[in-house]
Design a protein around this motif. Sequence first.
Motif, PDB file in Angstrom:
ATOM      1  N   PRO A  92      26.176  48.790  25.712  1.00  0.00           N
ATOM      2  CA  PRO A  92      24.815  48.858  25.183  1.00  0.00           C
ATOM      3  C   PRO A  92      24.075  47.524  25.174  1.00  0.00           C
ATOM      4  O   PRO A  92      22.846  47.511  25.290  1.00  0.00           O
ATOM      5  CB  PRO A  92      24.995  49.418  23.771  1.00  0.00           C
ATOM      6  N   GLU A  93      24.787  46.426  25.080  1.00  0.00           N
ATOM      7  CA  GLU A  93      24.099  45.130  25.069  1.00  0.00           C
ATOM      8  C   GLU A  93      23.381  44.862  26.393  1.00  0.00           C
ATOM      9  O   GLU A  93      22.299  44.281  26.413  1.00  0.00           O
ATOM     10  CB  GLU A  93      25.047  43.987  24.708  1.00  0.00           C
ATOM     11  N   PHE A  94      23.938  45.306  27.497  1.00  0.00           N
ATOM     12  CA  PHE A  94      23.293  45.164  28.799  1.00  0.00           C
ATOM     13  C   PHE A  94      22.332  46.325  29.052  1.00  0.00           C
ATOM     14  O   PHE A  94      21.187  46.128  29.435  1.00  0.00           O
ATOM     15  CB  PHE A  94      24.326  45.104  29.930  1.00  0.00           C
ATOM     16  N   ASP A  95      22.831  47.550  28.875  1.00  0.00           N
ATOM     17  CA  ASP A  95      22.018  48.718  29.196  1.00  0.00           C
ATOM     18  C   ASP A  95      20.745  48.786  28.350  1.00  0.00           C
ATOM     19  O   ASP A  95      19.697  49.203  28.850  1.00  0.00           O
ATOM     20  CB  ASP A  95      22.836  50.001  29.029  1.00  0.00           C
ATOM     21  N   GLN A  96      20.804  48.348  27.096  1.00  0.00           N
ATOM     22  CA  GLN A  96      19.598  48.358  26.272  1.00  0.00           C
ATOM     23  C   GLN A  96      18.549  47.407  26.830  1.00  0.00           C
ATOM     24  O   GLN A  96      17.367  47.729  26.878  1.00  0.00           O
ATOM     25  CB  GLN A  96      19.927  47.980  24.820  1.00  0.00           C
ATOM     26  N   ARG A  97      18.989  46.246  27.274  1.00  0.00           N
ATOM     27  CA  ARG A  97      18.053  45.273  27.868  1.00  0.00           C
ATOM     28  C   ARG A  97      17.367  45.865  29.100  1.00  0.00           C
ATOM     29  O   ARG A  97      16.159  45.761  29.260  1.00  0.00           O
ATOM     30  CB  ARG A  97      18.802  43.989  28.229  1.00  0.00           C
ATOM     31  N   TRP A  98      18.153  46.515  29.970  1.00  0.00           N
ATOM     32  CA  TRP A  98      17.576  47.091  31.186  1.00  0.00           C
ATOM     33  C   TRP A  98      16.706  48.301  30.865  1.00  0.00           C
ATOM     34  O   TRP A  98      15.663  48.513  31.486  1.00  0.00           O
ATOM     35  CB  TRP A  98      18.673  47.437  32.183  1.00  0.00           C
ATOM     36  N   CYS A  99      17.110  49.092  29.886  1.00  0.00           N
ATOM     37  CA  CYS A  99      16.304  50.230  29.461  1.00  0.00           C
ATOM     38  C   CYS A  99      14.957  49.744  28.907  1.00  0.00           C
ATOM     39  O   CYS A  99      13.904  50.273  29.268  1.00  0.00           O
ATOM     40  CB  CYS A  99      17.062  51.036  28.406  1.00  0.00           C
ATOM     41  N   ASP A 100      14.999  48.732  28.053  1.00  0.00           N
ATOM     42  CA  ASP A 100      13.764  48.181  27.485  1.00  0.00           C
ATOM     43  C   ASP A 100      12.847  47.636  28.577  1.00  0.00           C
ATOM     44  O   ASP A 100      11.636  47.876  28.559  1.00  0.00           O
ATOM     45  CB  ASP A 100      14.073  47.071  26.479  1.00  0.00           C
ATOM     46  N   ARG A 101      13.430  46.909  29.528  1.00  0.00           N
ATOM     47  CA  ARG A 101      12.630  46.353  30.621  1.00  0.00           C
ATOM     48  C   ARG A 101      11.963  47.481  31.419  1.00  0.00           C
ATOM     49  O   ARG A 101      10.780  47.405  31.757  1.00  0.00           O
ATOM     50  CB  ARG A 101      13.504  45.489  31.523  1.00  0.00           C
ATOM     51  N   LEU A 102      12.703  48.525  31.692  1.00  0.00           N
ATOM     52  CA  LEU A 102      12.153  49.664  32.412  1.00  0.00           C
ATOM     53  C   LEU A 102      11.050  50.341  31.599  1.00  0.00           C
ATOM     54  O   LEU A 102       9.961  50.612  32.119  1.00  0.00           O
ATOM     55  CB  LEU A 102      13.266  50.667  32.732  1.00  0.00           C
ATOM     56  N   MET A 103      11.280  50.590  30.326  1.00  0.00           N
ATOM     57  CA  MET A 103      10.302  51.304  29.502  1.00  0.00           C
ATOM     58  C   MET A 103       9.030  50.490  29.281  1.00  0.00           C
ATOM     59  O   MET A 103       7.947  51.063  29.138  1.00  0.00           O
ATOM     60  CB  MET A 103      10.923  51.712  28.164  1.00  0.00           C
ATOM     61  N   ARG A 104       9.118  49.196  29.296  1.00  0.00           N
ATOM     62  CA  ARG A 104       7.920  48.362  29.136  1.00  0.00           C
ATOM     63  C   ARG A 104       6.941  48.537  30.295  1.00  0.00           C
ATOM     64  O   ARG A 104       5.765  48.219  30.152  1.00  0.00           O
ATOM     65  CB  ARG A 104       8.307  46.895  28.994  1.00  0.00           C
ATOM     66  N   THR A 105       7.399  49.056  31.421  1.00  0.00           N
ATOM     67  CA  THR A 105       6.486  49.247  32.561  1.00  0.00           C
ATOM     68  C   THR A 105       5.457  50.336  32.287  1.00  0.00           C
ATOM     69  O   THR A 105       4.448  50.402  32.984  1.00  0.00           O
ATOM     70  CB  THR A 105       7.247  49.593  33.871  1.00  0.00           C
ATOM     71  N   ILE A 106       5.716  51.186  31.292  1.00  0.00           N
ATOM     72  CA  ILE A 106       4.744  52.235  30.974  1.00  0.00           C
ATOM     73  C   ILE A 106       4.037  51.959  29.650  1.00  0.00           C
ATOM     74  O   ILE A 106       3.404  52.840  29.076  1.00  0.00           O
ATOM     75  CB  ILE A 106       5.377  53.646  31.010  1.00  0.00           C
ATOM     76  N   GLY A 107       4.128  50.722  29.189  1.00  0.00           N
ATOM     77  CA  GLY A 107       3.351  50.289  28.031  1.00  0.00           C
ATOM     78  C   GLY A 107       3.983  50.629  26.699  1.00  0.00           C
ATOM     79  O   GLY A 107       4.795  51.530  26.578  1.00  0.00           O
ATOM     80  N   GLY A 108       3.569  49.859  25.716  1.00  0.00           N
ATOM     81  CA  GLY A 108       4.064  50.078  24.364  1.00  0.00           C
ATOM     82  C   GLY A 108       5.468  49.547  24.176  1.00  0.00           C
ATOM     83  O   GLY A 108       6.098  49.034  25.095  1.00  0.00           O
ATOM     84  N   ALA A 109       5.928  49.711  22.958  1.00  0.00           N
ATOM     85  CA  ALA A 109       7.275  49.258  22.618  1.00  0.00           C
ATOM     86  C   ALA A 109       8.300  50.272  23.142  1.00  0.00           C
ATOM     87  O   ALA A 109       8.064  51.475  23.083  1.00  0.00           O
ATOM     88  CB  ALA A 109       7.417  49.108  21.109  1.00  0.00           C
ATOM     89  N   PRO A 110       9.404  49.790  23.639  1.00  0.00           N
ATOM     90  CA  PRO A 110      10.452  50.711  24.092  1.00  0.00           C
ATOM     91  C   PRO A 110      10.954  51.548  22.910  1.00  0.00           C
ATOM     92  O   PRO A 110      11.250  51.007  21.861  1.00  0.00           O
ATOM     93  CB  PRO A 110      11.551  49.782  24.607  1.00  0.00           C
TER      94      PRO A 110
END
Length: 173
Positions: A92-110
């Motif tokens: 989760p320490e890695f996957d959360q970072r990548w998930c957050d980075r991906l979700m930021r592309t559609i705006g707002g907080a992950p």
Amino acid sequence: MNPVFIDFEASSLSPKSWPIEVAVARIFQGRIVCRSKLIRPAPSWAMADWHSESEEVHGIPREALEAAGSAEDVAGWLREELKARLVLSDAPEFDQRWCDRLMRTIGGAPEIRLDDFDRVAWQAFSEMDGQIAPGRLDRVYKALASEVTVHRAGDDAAKLARAWLAACKAHRK
């Protein structure tokens, strides 16, 4: 409890790395259902964070990402797939970072929060009706140990789901 299992592959392991593949696996009627998507890098992601060492591990060439879905499209798909679900990752320490980075592309907080597979498996399978039930938890880790990690998001997310299912089947016996 009906968790969803997630895995990412990424451009590197550096703090500025970005996701290149995501997969979601779930258990549906006793079977594993898994969907994965390659991710075309967002224009804001630094291409300098593509590392050939990571490419050797996951085997996804940088060129393959040009035909992939846009980061925004994949983020939208992932948001729908994971809406109001317990999402488990073995890293989760890695996957959360990548998930957050991906979700930021559609705006707002992950808004997607990943939980730790090991922690939740321990809670779910170490006790049954208030009694210690080590056989169920043991099945999770035997199932994980019996498979090779191939470093492709779909295979690795499905591996977690199969381990979870092994413990669930032990409970029904």
